[in-house]
Design a protein around this motif. Structure first.
Motif, PDB file in Angstrom:
ATOM      1  N   HIS A  92       0.870  -1.315   0.368  1.00 29.16           N
ATOM      2  CA  HIS A  92      -0.061   0.322   0.041  1.00 29.16           C
ATOM      3  C   HIS A  92       0.902   1.195  -0.122  1.00 29.16           C
ATOM      4  O   HIS A  92       2.002   1.389   0.786  1.00 29.16           O
ATOM      5  N   GLY A  93       0.615   2.416  -0.821  1.00 32.95           N
ATOM      6  CA  GLY A  93       0.626   3.415  -0.762  1.00 32.95           C
ATOM      7  C   GLY A  93       0.822   4.171  -1.639  1.00 32.95           C
ATOM      8  O   GLY A  93       0.271   3.867  -3.124  1.00 32.95           O
ATOM      9  N   ASP A  94       1.088   5.726  -1.806  1.00 33.67           N
ATOM     10  CA  ASP A  94       0.253   6.891  -2.916  1.00 33.67           C
ATOM     11  C   ASP A  94       0.999   6.440  -3.732  1.00 33.67           C
ATOM     12  O   ASP A  94       2.695   5.976  -3.579  1.00 33.67           O
ATOM     13  N   LEU A  95       1.572   7.014  -5.108  1.00 32.06           N
ATOM     14  CA  LEU A  95       2.306   7.021  -6.320  1.00 32.06           C
ATOM     15  C   LEU A  95       3.386   7.463  -5.793  1.00 32.06           C
ATOM     16  O   LEU A  95       3.364   8.658  -5.255  1.00 32.06           O
ATOM     17  N   GLY A  96       4.697   7.256  -6.514  1.00 31.46           N
ATOM     18  CA  GLY A  96       5.085   8.119  -5.423  1.00 31.46           C
ATOM     19  C   GLY A  96       6.190   6.803  -4.326  1.00 31.46           C
ATOM     20  O   GLY A  96       7.112   8.055  -3.949  1.00 31.46           O
ATOM     21  N   ALA A  97       5.627   6.053  -3.022  1.00 35.12           N
ATOM     22  CA  ALA A  97       5.585   5.685  -2.487  1.00 35.12           C
ATOM     23  C   ALA A  97       7.056   4.606  -2.716  1.00 35.12           C
ATOM     24  O   ALA A  97       7.915   4.307  -1.073  1.00 35.12           O
ATOM     25  N   GLY A  98       6.879   4.142  -3.769  1.00 37.84           N
ATOM     26  CA  GLY A  98       8.790   3.416  -3.595  1.00 37.84           C
ATOM     27  C   GLY A  98       8.211   1.350  -3.990  1.00 37.84           C
ATOM     28  O   GLY A  98       8.811   0.984  -3.440  1.00 37.84           O
ATOM     29  N   LYS A  99       7.001   1.117  -4.122  1.00 38.52           N
ATOM     30  CA  LYS A  99       6.277  -0.161  -4.096  1.00 38.52           C
ATOM     31  C   LYS A  99       6.817  -0.819  -5.435  1.00 38.52           C
ATOM     32  O   LYS A  99       7.407  -1.994  -5.220  1.00 38.52           O
ATOM     33  N   THR A 100       6.900   0.210  -6.388  1.00 37.45           N
ATOM     34  CA  THR A 100       7.074  -1.114  -7.229  1.00 37.45           C
ATOM     35  C   THR A 100       8.816  -0.806  -7.511  1.00 37.45           C
ATOM     36  O   THR A 100       9.283  -1.756  -7.350  1.00 37.45           O
ATOM     37  N   THR A 101       9.418   0.116  -6.514  1.00 38.11           N
ATOM     38  CA  THR A 101      10.966   0.130  -6.526  1.00 38.11           C
ATOM     39  C   THR A 101      11.220  -1.298  -4.823  1.00 38.11           C
ATOM     40  O   THR A 101      12.234  -2.344  -5.555  1.00 38.11           O
ATOM     41  N   LEU A 102      10.363  -1.227  -4.419  1.00 33.81           N
ATOM     42  CA  LEU A 102      10.392  -2.563  -3.673  1.00 33.81           C
ATOM     43  C   LEU A 102      10.314  -3.563  -4.307  1.00 33.81           C
ATOM     44  O   LEU A 102      11.299  -5.148  -4.120  1.00 33.81           O
ATOM     45  N   VAL A 103       9.517  -3.867  -4.934  1.00 33.90           N
ATOM     46  CA  VAL A 103       9.197  -4.846  -5.621  1.00 33.90           C
ATOM     47  C   VAL A 103      10.348  -5.244  -6.434  1.00 33.90           C
ATOM     48  O   VAL A 103      10.353  -6.149  -6.680  1.00 33.90           O
ATOM     49  N   ARG A 104      10.847  -4.666  -7.368  1.00 28.39           N
ATOM     50  CA  ARG A 104      11.870  -4.650  -7.845  1.00 28.39           C
ATOM     51  C   ARG A 104      13.192  -4.682  -7.191  1.00 28.39           C
ATOM     52  O   ARG A 104      14.086  -6.159  -7.944  1.00 28.39           O
ATOM     53  N   HIS A 105      13.509  -5.040  -6.626  1.00 30.81           N
ATOM     54  CA  HIS A 105      14.810  -4.955  -5.570  1.00 30.81           C
ATOM     55  C   HIS A 105      14.219  -6.186  -4.759  1.00 30.81           C
ATOM     56  O   HIS A 105      15.628  -7.632  -4.851  1.00 30.81           O
ATOM     57  N   LEU A 106      13.214  -6.883  -4.582  1.00 24.54           N
ATOM     58  CA  LEU A 106      12.240  -8.312  -4.070  1.00 24.54           C
ATOM     59  C   LEU A 106      13.308  -9.024  -5.123  1.00 24.54           C
ATOM     60  O   LEU A 106      13.404 -10.264  -4.971  1.00 24.54           O
ATOM     61  N   LEU A 107      12.308  -8.891  -5.763  1.00 22.08           N
ATOM     62  CA  LEU A 107      12.358  -9.498  -7.432  1.00 22.08           C
ATOM     63  C   LEU A 107      14.226 -10.288  -8.159  1.00 22.08           C
ATOM     64  O   LEU A 107      14.732 -11.173  -8.122  1.00 22.08           O
ATOM     65  N   ARG A 108      14.729  -8.847  -8.067  1.00 19.11           N
ATOM     66  CA  ARG A 108      16.499  -9.415  -8.101  1.00 19.11           C
ATOM     67  C   ARG A 108      16.855 -10.006  -7.547  1.00 19.11           C
ATOM     68  O   ARG A 108      17.831 -11.122  -7.048  1.00 19.11           O
ATOM     69  N   ALA A 109      16.863  -9.205  -5.573  1.00 15.99           N
ATOM     70  CA  ALA A 109      17.052 -10.279  -4.741  1.00 15.99           C
ATOM     71  C   ALA A 109      17.087 -12.383  -4.872  1.00 15.99           C
ATOM     72  O   ALA A 109      17.175 -13.177  -3.832  1.00 15.99           O
ATOM     73  N   LEU A 110      15.790 -12.222  -5.562  1.00 16.00           N
ATOM     74  CA  LEU A 110      15.251 -13.660  -5.510  1.00 16.00           C
ATOM     75  C   LEU A 110      15.964 -14.347  -6.606  1.00 16.00           C
ATOM     76  O   LEU A 110      15.286 -15.735  -6.618  1.00 16.00           O
ATOM     77  N   GLY A 111      15.980 -13.375  -7.521  1.00 12.69           N
ATOM     78  CA  GLY A 111      17.176 -14.696  -8.543  1.00 12.69           C
ATOM     79  C   GLY A 111      16.282 -13.687  -9.661  1.00 12.69           C
ATOM     80  O   GLY A 111      17.366 -13.999 -11.144  1.00 12.69           O
ATOM     81  N   VAL A 112      15.743 -12.614  -9.821  1.00 13.23           N
ATOM     82  CA  VAL A 112      14.951 -12.457 -11.594  1.00 13.23           C
ATOM     83  C   VAL A 112      16.118 -12.039 -11.976  1.00 13.23           C
ATOM     84  O   VAL A 112      16.365 -10.974 -11.639  1.00 13.23           O
ATOM     85  N   SER A 113      15.984 -11.950 -13.563  1.00 15.78           N
ATOM     86  CA  SER A 113      17.132 -11.534 -13.948  1.00 15.78           C
ATOM     87  C   SER A 113      16.509 -11.098 -15.149  1.00 15.78           C
ATOM     88  O   SER A 113      15.278 -10.645 -15.450  1.00 15.78           O
ATOM     89  N   GLY A 114      16.902  -9.838 -15.751  1.00 20.06           N
ATOM     90  CA  GLY A 114      16.235  -9.045 -16.858  1.00 20.06           C
ATOM     91  C   GLY A 114      15.325  -7.759 -16.322  1.00 20.06           C
ATOM     92  O   GLY A 114      15.145  -7.652 -15.672  1.00 20.06           O
ATOM     93  N   ARG A 115      14.926  -7.291 -17.350  1.00 17.08           N
ATOM     94  CA  ARG A 115      13.879  -6.021 -17.206  1.00 17.08           C
ATOM     95  C   ARG A 115      12.706  -6.246 -16.753  1.00 17.08           C
ATOM     96  O   ARG A 115      11.961  -7.495 -16.472  1.00 17.08           O
ATOM     97  N   ILE A 116      12.590  -5.870 -15.715  1.00 22.58           N
ATOM     98  CA  ILE A 116      11.259  -6.266 -14.346  1.00 22.58           C
ATOM     99  C   ILE A 116      10.550  -4.744 -14.663  1.00 22.58           C
ATOM    100  O   ILE A 116      10.911  -3.483 -13.784  1.00 22.58           O
ATOM    101  N   LYS A 117       9.130  -4.657 -15.085  1.00 21.65           N
ATOM    102  CA  LYS A 117       8.413  -3.781 -15.455  1.00 21.65           C
ATOM    103  C   LYS A 117       7.289  -3.770 -15.129  1.00 21.65           C
ATOM    104  O   LYS A 117       7.000  -4.590 -14.048  1.00 21.65           O
TER     105      LYS A 117
END
Length: 194
Positions: A55-80
Motif C-alpha cells: 500500500h502507498g500513494d503514487l511515488g511511495a516506492g512500492k514498485t521499487t521495493l518489488v524490483r529489489h525483491l525480485l532481483r534478490a530472489l534471482g529474477v534477471s532481465g527487465r522488470i517492468k
C-alpha cells in the motif's frame, strides 16, 4: 500441497492468527535501505508462497521495493511494472523447484468480473509468491494477505519528481508499516524482527 494449504482464504475458511500480531514500523532513509530489506525478505523460506500487499500513494516506492525483491530472489532481465497488464509473471529456476512469482498492480482494476476472466483466482490458489500493488482496488476478491506493507513518505517529504516506471526512489525517507494477516505472515514478520 493443495490450494487450501497455499491460501485458505480463497478456497476455505479464513485462517485466524494464533495471537494478535503487533505491527512493526521501520524507516528507510535511502534506496539502499529498501534493497537491504528486500534481501532480508527474499532470504526467508516462507516468502516463496506468501501473498504480500503493498500500500502507498503514487511515488511511495512500492514498485521499487518489488524490483529489489525480485532481483534478490534471482529474477534477471527487465522488470517492468504491470500497471497496464495488471499482472507480470516471473519464474526463477526450472522444474519442480521453480519459484513462480506474480506481480499484480490493481491500479486500473475496475471490474470484479476481470478477476475470474483473467484467471486470478487460480493464480492466487497456486503455489508461488504474489505481490500486489493497489490491493484496495481489488479488496472484494483478494484473499487475506500474509504480509501487508504500507509505505509512506516521512511527514513533510515529497517526491522530487512525478512517479514513473523508470524512476528510482527519490531521496526522501520512507516509513514502512508492516503487519501480518495469517500465520505465515506472522512467521515472516517475526523473522524480519530478528
Amino acid at each position: 500441497m493443495t490450494a487450501v494449504d497455499v491460501h485458505p482464504g480463497i478456497v476455505g475458511s479464513p485462517t485466524t492468527m494464533p495471537h494478535p500480531t503487533p505491527a512493526e514500523l521501520i524507516r528507510w532513509t535511502c534506496e539502499a535501505d529498501t534493497a537491504a530489506f528486500a534481501q532480508r525478505l527474499a532470504a526467508l523460506p516462507g516468502v516463496r508462497n506468501a501473498f504480500i500487499e503493498l500500500h502507498g500513494d503514487l511515488g511511495a516506492g512500492k514498485t521499487t521495493l518489488v524490483r529489489h525483491l525480485l532481483r534478490a530472489l534471482g529474477v534477471s532481465g527487465r522488470i517492468k511494472s504491470p500497471t497496464y497488464a495488471v499482472v507480470e509473471p516471473h519464474q526463477v529456476g526450472q522444474g519442480d523447484n521453480a519459484l513462480r512469482i506474480w506481480h499484480f498492480d490493481f491500479y486500473r482494476f475496475n471490474d470484479p468480473r476481470e478477476w475470474e476472466d483473467a484467471g486470478f483466482r487460480d493464480l492466487f490458489a497456486s503455489p508461488g509468491l504474489k505481490l500486489a500493488e493497489w490491493p484496495e482496488k481489488a479488496a472484494g476478491v483478494l484473499p487475506v494477505a500474509d504480509l501487508v506493507l504500507t509505505l509512506t513518505l516521512d511527514e513533510g517529504q515529497a517526491p522530487d519528481a512525478p512517479p514513473s516506471d523508470d524512476l528510482e526512489l527519490p531521496p526522501a525517507p520512507r516509513q514502512v508499516h508492516l503487519s501480518a494477516g495469517t500465520p505465515l505472515g506472522h512467521g515472516l514478520l517475526e523473522a524480519l524482527r530478528a
